[in-house]
Scaffold this motif. Sequence first.
Motif, PDB file in Angstrom:
ATOM      1  N   ILE A  34       0.842  -1.193   0.000  1.00 23.02           N
ATOM      2  CA  ILE A  34       0.000   0.000   0.000  1.00 23.02           C
ATOM      3  C   ILE A  34       0.881   1.249   0.000  1.00 23.02           C
ATOM      4  N   ASP A  35       0.657   2.092  -0.971  1.00 16.01           N
ATOM      5  CA  ASP A  35       1.456   3.312  -1.129  1.00 16.01           C
ATOM      6  C   ASP A  35       0.865   4.409  -0.242  1.00 16.01           C
ATOM      7  N   ILE A  36       1.456   4.608   0.925  1.00 15.51           N
ATOM      8  CA  ILE A  36       0.924   5.599   1.870  1.00 15.51           C
ATOM      9  C   ILE A  36       1.272   7.023   1.468  1.00 15.51           C
ATOM     10  N   GLU A  37       2.085   7.192   0.421  1.00 16.39           N
ATOM     11  CA  GLU A  37       2.413   8.534  -0.057  1.00 16.39           C
ATOM     12  C   GLU A  37       1.277   9.130  -0.880  1.00 16.39           C
ATOM     13  N   LYS A  38       0.343   8.290  -1.300  1.00 19.74           N
ATOM     14  CA  LYS A  38      -0.835   8.791  -1.999  1.00 19.74           C
ATOM     15  C   LYS A  38      -1.788   9.400  -0.977  1.00 19.74           C
ATOM     16  N   LYS A  43      -8.676   6.046   1.841  1.00 20.87           N
ATOM     17  CA  LYS A  43     -10.078   6.146   1.436  1.00 20.87           C
ATOM     18  C   LYS A  43     -10.484   4.998   0.508  1.00 20.87           C
ATOM     19  N   LYS A  44      -9.499   4.299  -0.014  1.00 18.24           N
ATOM     20  CA  LYS A  44      -9.799   3.201  -0.928  1.00 18.24           C
ATOM     21  C   LYS A  44     -10.204   1.958  -0.145  1.00 18.24           C
ATOM     22  N   ASN A  45     -10.655   0.960  -0.874  1.00 18.38           N
ATOM     23  CA  ASN A  45     -11.065  -0.287  -0.225  1.00 18.38           C
ATOM     24  C   ASN A  45      -9.831  -1.008   0.299  1.00 18.38           C
ATOM     25  N   GLY A  77     -10.248   9.300  14.192  1.00 15.59           N
ATOM     26  CA  GLY A  77      -9.118   9.057  13.305  1.00 15.59           C
ATOM     27  C   GLY A  77      -9.286   7.831  12.435  1.00 15.59           C
ATOM     28  N   ASN A  78      -8.300   7.606  11.577  1.00 12.41           N
ATOM     29  CA  ASN A  78      -8.327   6.487  10.645  1.00 12.41           C
ATOM     30  C   ASN A  78      -6.901   5.981  10.448  1.00 12.41           C
ATOM     31  N   LEU A  79      -6.702   5.156   9.424  1.00 12.24           N
ATOM     32  CA  LEU A  79      -5.386   4.576   9.187  1.00 12.24           C
ATOM     33  C   LEU A  79      -4.343   5.659   8.942  1.00 12.24           C
ATOM     34  N   LYS A  80      -4.730   6.717   8.250  1.00  9.33           N
ATOM     35  CA  LYS A  80      -3.789   7.809   7.970  1.00  9.33           C
ATOM     36  C   LYS A  80      -3.298   8.450   9.267  1.00  9.33           C
TER      37      LYS A  80
END
Length: 220
Positions: A130-134, A139-141, A197-200
């Motif tokens: 998973i590219d966390i730089e995006k 927000k994606k599945n 909060g969320n994963l980000k």
Amino acid sequence: MSCVPEVDFNKIIYCYHDLGEKKSLSGLNINKKVFLFYAKNRHIPICALPKFRLVLSSRSGFLSFCYNFFHFMSCYRYPIPVSKANIASIAKFVLSHEIGHILDPEVYASKEEYTNILYNIVEKLIEYDIDIEKTDFYKKNLPSDLEECVVLLKKNLISRESKAWDIAKNIVVFNNDEDRYLFERIREYALATYNFGNLKNIIKEHNIENILKYRKYFIN
């Protein structure tokens, strides 16, 4: 949801100054020796170091908590007045909560579980590449097992914090019913923030992006 006008931060500071900026462990019914380190001019978040039986706090950390609490109550319930008595009670309740962590016999096991869940999150990010730089990656599945890790992390934190508040309620000496009401609202506010909060947010708060960068650098 509309929000009422901003809380007067200057009034919070004035009430805080009227207390003499002295924070102590008085007003708490505890039979264990606990230490308080209070820094007037440094930003130290309000937190506990159970191993050392130490509570850390600072002027900026406490004022920030007060402002956020009053603002939360103004937006989502109804305003609680900023007063010297309420600021003093908030200081007492915040300290009682941190001491709750120190008195919690399961705090170390809970923190170890929390660390293990974080480790699993890192492993899942790597496994699914998973590219966390995006900017919109969260927000994606996301894979269901990664989402489950996020839920487990929040459950762990909320459970630990809730237990600390329960312990705090048993060691606080309440002045009156208004004091008890204020305690419950602070507890409500605190638990609401733990569930935010969320994963980000998790990645940012725990510097996971740096872990992934280091791993990529050493592997390549």
